[in-house]
Design an enzyme around this catalytic site. Structure first.
Site, mmCIF file in Angstrom:
data_model
loop_
_atom_site.group_PDB
_atom_site.id
_atom_site.type_symbol
_atom_site.label_atom_id
_atom_site.label_comp_id
_atom_site.label_asym_id
_atom_site.label_seq_id
_atom_site.Cartn_x
_atom_site.Cartn_y
_atom_site.Cartn_z
ATOM 1 N N HIS A 193 -3.960 -3.222 -8.186
ATOM 2 C CA HIS A 193 -5.233 -3.770 -7.714
ATOM 3 C C HIS A 193 -6.268 -3.749 -8.829
ATOM 4 O O HIS A 193 -7.110 -4.634 -8.949
ATOM 5 C CB HIS A 193 -5.718 -2.965 -6.507
ATOM 6 C CG HIS A 193 -6.681 -3.699 -5.639
ATOM 7 N ND1 HIS A 193 -7.213 -3.172 -4.487
ATOM 8 C CD2 HIS A 193 -7.232 -4.937 -5.750
ATOM 9 C CE1 HIS A 193 -8.034 -4.045 -3.925
ATOM 10 N NE2 HIS A 193 -8.066 -5.127 -4.683
ATOM 11 N N GLU A 204 0.840 -1.192 0.000
ATOM 12 C CA GLU A 204 0.000 0.000 0.000
ATOM 13 C C GLU A 204 0.881 1.250 0.000
ATOM 14 O O GLU A 204 1.878 1.323 0.727
ATOM 15 C CB GLU A 204 -0.893 0.022 1.245
ATOM 16 C CG GLU A 204 -1.961 -1.051 1.287
ATOM 17 C CD GLU A 204 -3.270 -0.601 0.642
ATOM 18 O OE1 GLU A 204 -3.345 0.566 0.169
ATOM 19 O OE2 GLU A 204 -4.211 -1.416 0.619
#
Length: 277
Positions: free
Chosen positions: A166, A117
């Site tokens: 993602h 992330e």
């Protein structure tokens, strides 16, 4: 006579009680045959953005609903020269970062990938619009990411085409890390996939790059490269899949409407990073 016999029997019983048991010999494992239908347990790296700021992201990623192996801060703190890297989940354990996901024949990438992330406010796409706004990634943050991804990819022998976003593994649900993420820059430094420009030019064969291309031509090639979507995808879902590809490999046009440049870059990638399935 009977008494003497009992004494001898007792002595023999005592000897038996103190005799050490023979050691257990482990059974040899036969490794003559190796199955062809297998893959490494970790075979992908998935990049995300947080939308939240650093402290909020730490709270979310250490809670009960979602997690990630790594979180990279946006900027260095006062005493640092580089942004902080937080390891929130050991690499040998699954993190809950991918959700419902699929890529190149693998489903549920939580079990087979490393999630990273990046603190970033993300990509906003107003309803009904084809173009949105995204926050750029600071050079210091990308430098830290570059080094981390390079180390992980080397550790697990991860192929360039399996360093993904993602949005690649969940194109109908996600848009991160968005069109501002510098995939081309990282690939030029040896991290991840990117179509070779000379090959793209050759495939264009002089055609105008912005000439629209029908979805029916792009969708089978997107499946061939590794994107997973239903054969009965609606026109809107088809656009979302094409947009996911464009956000990764054609950020100058992430409208979801494919053109000749979309097609040429996709064809180049298929030649450079074939998926044997």
């Amino acid at each position: 006579m009977k008494k003497g016999f009992l004494i001898i029997l007792a002595l023999l019983s005592g000897c038996q009680a103190t005799t050490p048991s023979s050691p257990t010999v482990p059974q040899a494992i036969n490794t003559t045959y190796v199955a062809r239908s297998h893959q490494p347990r970790i075979n992908a790296i998935v990049i995300h953005y947080t939308v939240a700021d650093e402290q909020r992201a730490i709270t979310l990623l250490t809670g009960k609903q979602v997690s990630s192996h790594y979180l990279i801060a946006q900027y260095p703190k006062d005493h640092q020269t580089s942004p902080e890297i937080y390891q929130l989940v050991p690499e040998e354990q699954a993190a809950w970062h991918a959700g419902l996901s699929a890529w190149r024949g693998t489903y549920n990438l939580n079990k087979t990938s490393i999630g990273i992330e990046l603190v970033n406010r993300g990509y906003s796409l107003p309803s009904g619009q084809h173009h949105g706004h995204c926050e750029s990634y600071p050079p210091q943050q990308i430098a830290v990411l570059d080094k981390l991804v390079r180390e992980i990819a080397e550790r697990y022998k991860i192929e360039p085409a399996n360093i993904i976003g993602h949005s690649d593994i969940a194109p109908l649900r996600k848009v991160d890390p968005g069109p501002c993420f510098p995939w081309q820059q990282l690939a030029q430094q040896g991290v991840g996939a990117w179509p070779d420009q000379k090959r793209v030019n050759k495939l264009l064969a002089g055609r105008a790059p912005d000439t629209p291309v029908d979805n029916a031509l792009l969708l089978p090639l997107l499946k061939q490269y590794g994107y997973v979507f239903s054969a009965h995808a609606t026109p809107q879902e088809q656009r979302q899949v094409i947009r996911a590809f464009q956000m990764h490999f054609q950020p100058e046009n992430s409208s979801g409407q494919g053109d000749q440049l979309t097609l040429a870059r996709l064809q180049a990638l298929l030649l450079q990073y074939p998926w044997h399935h």
